[in-house]
Design a protein around this motif. Sequence first.
Motif, PDB file in Angstrom:
ATOM      1  N   ILE A  31      19.400 -76.545   2.529  1.00  0.00           N
ATOM      2  CA  ILE A  31      19.178 -75.216   3.453  1.00  0.00           C
ATOM      3  C   ILE A  31      19.810 -75.095   4.615  1.00  0.00           C
ATOM      4  CG2 ILE A  31      16.658 -75.013   2.417  1.00  0.00           C
ATOM      5  CD1 ILE A  31      15.579 -76.340   4.884  1.00  0.00           C
ATOM      6  N   ASP A  51      11.715 -66.813   7.600  1.00  0.00           N
ATOM      7  CA  ASP A  51      13.113 -66.935   7.080  1.00  0.00           C
ATOM      8  C   ASP A  51      13.127 -68.419   6.704  1.00  0.00           C
ATOM      9  OD1 ASP A  51      13.077 -67.214   9.940  1.00  0.00           O
ATOM     10  OD2 ASP A  51      15.165 -67.840  10.102  1.00  0.00           O
ATOM     11  N   THR A  55      13.618 -69.619   2.521  1.00  0.00           N
ATOM     12  CA  THR A  55      14.726 -70.320   2.327  1.00  0.00           C
ATOM     13  C   THR A  55      14.305 -71.650   1.296  1.00  0.00           C
ATOM     14  OG1 THR A  55      15.986 -69.552   3.939  1.00  0.00           O
ATOM     15  CG2 THR A  55      16.903 -71.582   3.075  1.00  0.00           C
ATOM     16  N   GLY A 212      13.476 -64.597  -0.550  1.00  0.00           N
ATOM     17  CA  GLY A 212      14.739 -65.082   0.013  1.00  0.00           C
ATOM     18  C   GLY A 212      15.888 -64.866  -0.942  1.00  0.00           C
TER      19      GLY A 212
END
Length: 394
Positions: A31, A51, A55, A212
């Motif tokens: 990530i 976010d 992810t 995502g």
Amino acid sequence: MPFPGDDHTGARIAHHRKRAGLTQRGLAQKIPYSYSLLTQVESGHKPASPDLVATVAQALCIDVTALTGQPYVTELQQDRLAELIRPIREALDLYDLGADPQISPRPAPELVAAAQRLCQQVRATKLHDAARDLPGTMAEITTAAHRTPSSELWAALSSTYRTAHDVAVKLGYYDLSTVALDRMDWAASRASDPLLSAVRQYMRALVYFREGEYTIGQRLISSGQGLLEQSPQTRERHAVTGQLHLGASIIAARARDQNAVTTHLAEARSYADRVGEATDVHWLSFGPTNVAVHAVSANVEMRQYGEALRHAADVRIPKDWALSRAAHFHIDQARAQMEAGRSEAALKSVVTARRLAPQQTRYHSGARETIRGLVHLSRRTPDTLDHLAAWVGL
């Protein structure tokens, strides 16, 4: 100090990471976040941003809700909202059964008005009222549309499916929201309304945004723009086109594509200058205000918190703007303020969001993580913050 207990997003990330056979360093390599941040999130010393959660969910091949803990069943039961979900789920399953012989539907104009009232309730964040009234209205319009098909009735039915999606998303039932969007497409195709179909693609894109999957989200936005080519150049088309650009700007922000963000916001601004505040178009909130609000959201997603607050300072929310959108702005602003070290201002923003839209704020994962972050940052928890933390079940 870490957050109390082990029922937080960071702990869930750690649980699913271990189930996937990954170390913290192993996950960090998959990530775009540092090992240091990941360890702090897992231990509860830092909140998990939306976010980051998206992810990680993508890297671990699981749903975002597995990490956020949604739906928040305990709170839903307290608010007597959980019991309203099953009737909505059942009503969504009636779409292809034809007319119900036990239902005598009202005249078409009354049914259209009923569908519009449901949209109004959601925009006013009266989620309990919308969820309570939705199944019966949906079943009634389904029967009417099958007995006397018309574009007007199919569009009204599509609108009720959209309301089901909105309620499901706001309460954390993302599986149900996906079903509702499928039904929305089914009814929109029968209404022969390309604008409605384009709005549906926009909403689908936001589903993938939350998970995502930014490339798929961008493709759906492009698909929506293609559908608009079937519609004449009207104010309504311009409003939907502008809204698609706003959706694309947020997806691009998550993908860290600054150029695309700038381009889409500029395009949206040009359409907003032409149509003004177009809140009457398919229950969107498109217009100059929404463009300004999306500039804030985009910078928050790109972790440019100072820039987000600079844009937020220029936002002026109209008095008649949808409470749901206004509350979302204050939640985004709170996150930026917290990350910028302005804890007192962040607390005020969360309190404002709660005042405007209490049910939506209570079940908003971003609001909950911001409250968690403020609790951690506060050496002595203010009474207001302590009350907020208890209210969302922390």
